[in-house]
Design a protein around this motif. Structure first.
Motif, PDB file in Angstrom:
ATOM      1  N   SER A  32     -27.652  53.968  12.793  1.00 41.35           N
ATOM      2  CA  SER A  32     -26.878  55.193  12.570  1.00 41.35           C
ATOM      3  C   SER A  32     -27.651  56.103  11.621  1.00 41.35           C
ATOM      4  CB  SER A  32     -25.506  54.872  11.966  1.00 41.35           C
ATOM      5  OG  SER A  32     -25.640  54.447  10.618  1.00 41.35           O
ATOM      6  N   GLU A  33     -27.313  57.387  11.658  1.00 41.59           N
ATOM      7  CA  GLU A  33     -27.967  58.339  10.769  1.00 41.59           C
ATOM      8  C   GLU A  33     -27.708  57.978   9.312  1.00 41.59           C
ATOM      9  OE1 GLU A  33     -26.454  59.310  13.599  1.00 41.59           O
ATOM     10  OE2 GLU A  33     -28.265  60.003  14.600  1.00 41.59           O
ATOM     11  N   GLU A  34     -26.500  57.494   9.022  1.00 42.46           N
ATOM     12  CA  GLU A  34     -26.157  57.127   7.649  1.00 42.46           C
ATOM     13  C   GLU A  34     -27.012  55.951   7.170  1.00 42.46           C
ATOM     14  OE1 GLU A  34     -23.862  57.549  10.104  1.00 42.46           O
ATOM     15  OE2 GLU A  34     -23.093  59.483   9.435  1.00 42.46           O
ATOM     16  N   ALA A  35     -27.156  54.941   8.021  1.00 40.12           N
ATOM     17  CA  ALA A  35     -27.972  53.772   7.656  1.00 40.12           C
ATOM     18  C   ALA A  35     -29.423  54.184   7.440  1.00 40.12           C
ATOM     19  CB  ALA A  35     -27.877  52.687   8.728  1.00 40.12           C
ATOM     20  N   ILE A  36     -29.925  55.045   8.312  1.00 43.81           N
ATOM     21  CA  ILE A  36     -31.305  55.509   8.197  1.00 43.81           C
ATOM     22  C   ILE A  36     -31.498  56.302   6.909  1.00 43.81           C
ATOM     23  CG2 ILE A  36     -32.973  57.140   9.198  1.00 43.81           C
ATOM     24  CD1 ILE A  36     -31.959  56.097  11.971  1.00 43.81           C
ATOM     25  N   ALA A  37     -30.575  57.214   6.625  1.00 42.51           N
ATOM     26  CA  ALA A  37     -30.686  58.035   5.415  1.00 42.51           C
ATOM     27  C   ALA A  37     -30.642  57.164   4.161  1.00 42.51           C
ATOM     28  CB  ALA A  37     -29.568  59.085   5.390  1.00 42.51           C
ATOM     29  N   GLU A  38     -29.742  56.197   4.113  1.00 45.38           N
ATOM     30  CA  GLU A  38     -29.645  55.318   2.940  1.00 45.38           C
ATOM     31  C   GLU A  38     -30.900  54.462   2.792  1.00 45.38           C
ATOM     32  OE1 GLU A  38     -25.999  53.080   2.692  1.00 45.38           O
ATOM     33  OE2 GLU A  38     -24.819  54.837   3.249  1.00 45.38           O
ATOM     34  N   PHE A  39     -31.409  53.972   3.899  1.00 45.67           N
ATOM     35  CA  PHE A  39     -32.617  53.139   3.892  1.00 45.67           C
ATOM     36  C   PHE A  39     -33.816  53.928   3.354  1.00 45.67           C
ATOM     37  CE2 PHE A  39     -36.245  51.300   6.381  1.00 45.67           C
ATOM     38  CZ  PHE A  39     -36.259  50.043   5.785  1.00 45.67           C
ATOM     39  N   LEU A  40     -34.003  55.154   3.860  1.00 45.67           N
ATOM     40  CA  LEU A  40     -35.126  55.979   3.405  1.00 45.67           C
ATOM     41  C   LEU A  40     -34.941  56.414   1.949  1.00 45.67           C
ATOM     42  CD1 LEU A  40     -35.797  58.179   6.564  1.00 45.67           C
ATOM     43  CD2 LEU A  40     -37.187  56.285   5.689  1.00 45.67           C
ATOM     44  N   ALA A  41     -33.714  56.734   1.556  1.00 44.23           N
ATOM     45  CA  ALA A  41     -33.456  57.130   0.164  1.00 44.23           C
ATOM     46  C   ALA A  41     -33.787  55.984  -0.786  1.00 44.23           C
ATOM     47  CB  ALA A  41     -32.009  57.581  -0.002  1.00 44.23           C
ATOM     48  N   ALA A  42     -33.400  54.775  -0.426  1.00 46.60           N
ATOM     49  CA  ALA A  42     -33.704  53.616  -1.265  1.00 46.60           C
ATOM     50  C   ALA A  42     -35.210  53.395  -1.343  1.00 46.60           C
ATOM     51  CB  ALA A  42     -33.012  52.374  -0.714  1.00 46.60           C
ATOM     52  N   ALA A  43     -35.905  53.574  -0.228  1.00 48.02           N
ATOM     53  CA  ALA A  43     -37.362  53.393  -0.213  1.00 48.02           C
ATOM     54  C   ALA A  43     -38.058  54.435  -1.078  1.00 48.02           C
ATOM     55  CB  ALA A  43     -37.887  53.456   1.221  1.00 48.02           C
ATOM     56  N   MET A  44     -37.525  55.647  -1.114  1.00 47.94           N
ATOM     57  CA  MET A  44     -38.129  56.711  -1.926  1.00 47.94           C
ATOM     58  C   MET A  44     -38.034  56.418  -3.411  1.00 47.94           C
ATOM     59  SD  MET A  44     -37.266  60.305  -0.055  1.00 47.94           S
ATOM     60  CE  MET A  44     -38.101  61.227  -1.335  1.00 47.94           C
ATOM     61  N   GLU A  45     -37.091  55.599  -3.816  1.00 47.61           N
ATOM     62  CA  GLU A  45     -36.922  55.277  -5.234  1.00 47.61           C
ATOM     63  C   GLU A  45     -38.005  54.333  -5.749  1.00 47.61           C
ATOM     64  OE1 GLU A  45     -32.955  53.939  -5.999  1.00 47.61           O
ATOM     65  OE2 GLU A  45     -32.079  55.750  -5.157  1.00 47.61           O
ATOM     66  N   ASP A  46     -38.674  53.639  -4.837  1.00 47.08           N
ATOM     67  CA  ASP A  46     -39.724  52.710  -5.252  1.00 47.08           C
ATOM     68  C   ASP A  46     -40.965  53.512  -5.644  1.00 47.08           C
ATOM     69  OD1 ASP A  46     -42.059  50.798  -4.955  1.00 47.08           O
ATOM     70  OD2 ASP A  46     -40.374  49.456  -4.575  1.00 47.08           O
ATOM     71  N   PRO A  47     -41.591  53.188  -6.764  1.00 51.49           N
ATOM     72  CA  PRO A  47     -42.778  53.937  -7.184  1.00 51.49           C
ATOM     73  C   PRO A  47     -43.995  53.724  -6.285  1.00 51.49           C
ATOM     74  CG  PRO A  47     -42.369  52.107  -8.676  1.00 51.49           C
ATOM     75  CD  PRO A  47     -41.208  52.165  -7.732  1.00 51.49           C
ATOM     76  N   ASN A  48     -43.991  52.686  -5.479  1.00 48.79           N
ATOM     77  CA  ASN A  48     -45.104  52.424  -4.566  1.00 48.79           C
ATOM     78  C   ASN A  48     -44.911  53.244  -3.290  1.00 48.79           C
ATOM     79  OD1 ASN A  48     -46.930  51.408  -2.707  1.00 48.79           O
ATOM     80  ND2 ASN A  48     -46.519  49.268  -3.174  1.00 48.79           N
ATOM     81  N   PRO A  49     -45.772  54.222  -3.017  1.00 52.65           N
ATOM     82  CA  PRO A  49     -45.593  55.070  -1.834  1.00 52.65           C
ATOM     83  C   PRO A  49     -45.659  54.304  -0.514  1.00 52.65           C
ATOM     84  CG  PRO A  49     -47.703  55.524  -2.890  1.00 52.65           C
ATOM     85  CD  PRO A  49     -46.958  54.586  -3.787  1.00 52.65           C
ATOM     86  N   ASP A  50     -46.299  53.139  -0.507  1.00 62.69           N
ATOM     87  CA  ASP A  50     -46.358  52.350   0.723  1.00 62.69           C
ATOM     88  C   ASP A  50     -44.979  51.853   1.145  1.00 62.69           C
ATOM     89  OD1 ASP A  50     -49.070  52.726   1.042  1.00 62.69           O
ATOM     90  OD2 ASP A  50     -49.630  50.782   0.185  1.00 62.69           O
TER      91      ASP A  50
END
Length: 96
Positions: A15-33
């Motif tokens: 779902s768009e919500e799951a995707i948005a939450e997943f990407l938002a959480a990933a952006m919080e990590d200092p490692n760009p990978d």
């Protein structure tokens, strides 16, 4: 002996919500990978060929842009996010 299937986040991004939450959480990590890996999972969930076409990228270019250690251009990330149906937003960082 018990065997387990390999975990792939793409299997759960339905779902768009799951995707948005997943990407938002990933952006919080200092490692760009971590963010690039998350983009890869979302791209697989949505279909690599479809997303590459919608972003105006060749499949090979898309794979290179989201590979660990890649340094994609901002405009490439923007095209990819648009094709995935999400957008970035900026908010103040709250003290922890």
């Amino acid at each position: 002996m018990t065997t387990f299937a390999t975990f792939d986040a793409a299997d759960y991004l339905d779902s768009e919500e799951a995707i948005a939450e997943f990407l938002a959480a990933a952006m919080e990590d200092p490692n760009p990978d971590v963010f690039l890996s998350a983009l890869g999972a979302v791209t697989r969930a949505r279909g690599v060929a479809k997303i590459a076409a919608e972003a105006g990228l060749g499949r090979e270019s898309l794979y290179k842009a989201i590979a660990p250690g890649a340094h994609p251009r901002y405009e490439t990330i923007q095209k990819l996010l648009r094709a995935l149906g999400v957008q970035m937003s900026i908010s103040p960082r709250h003290a922890h």
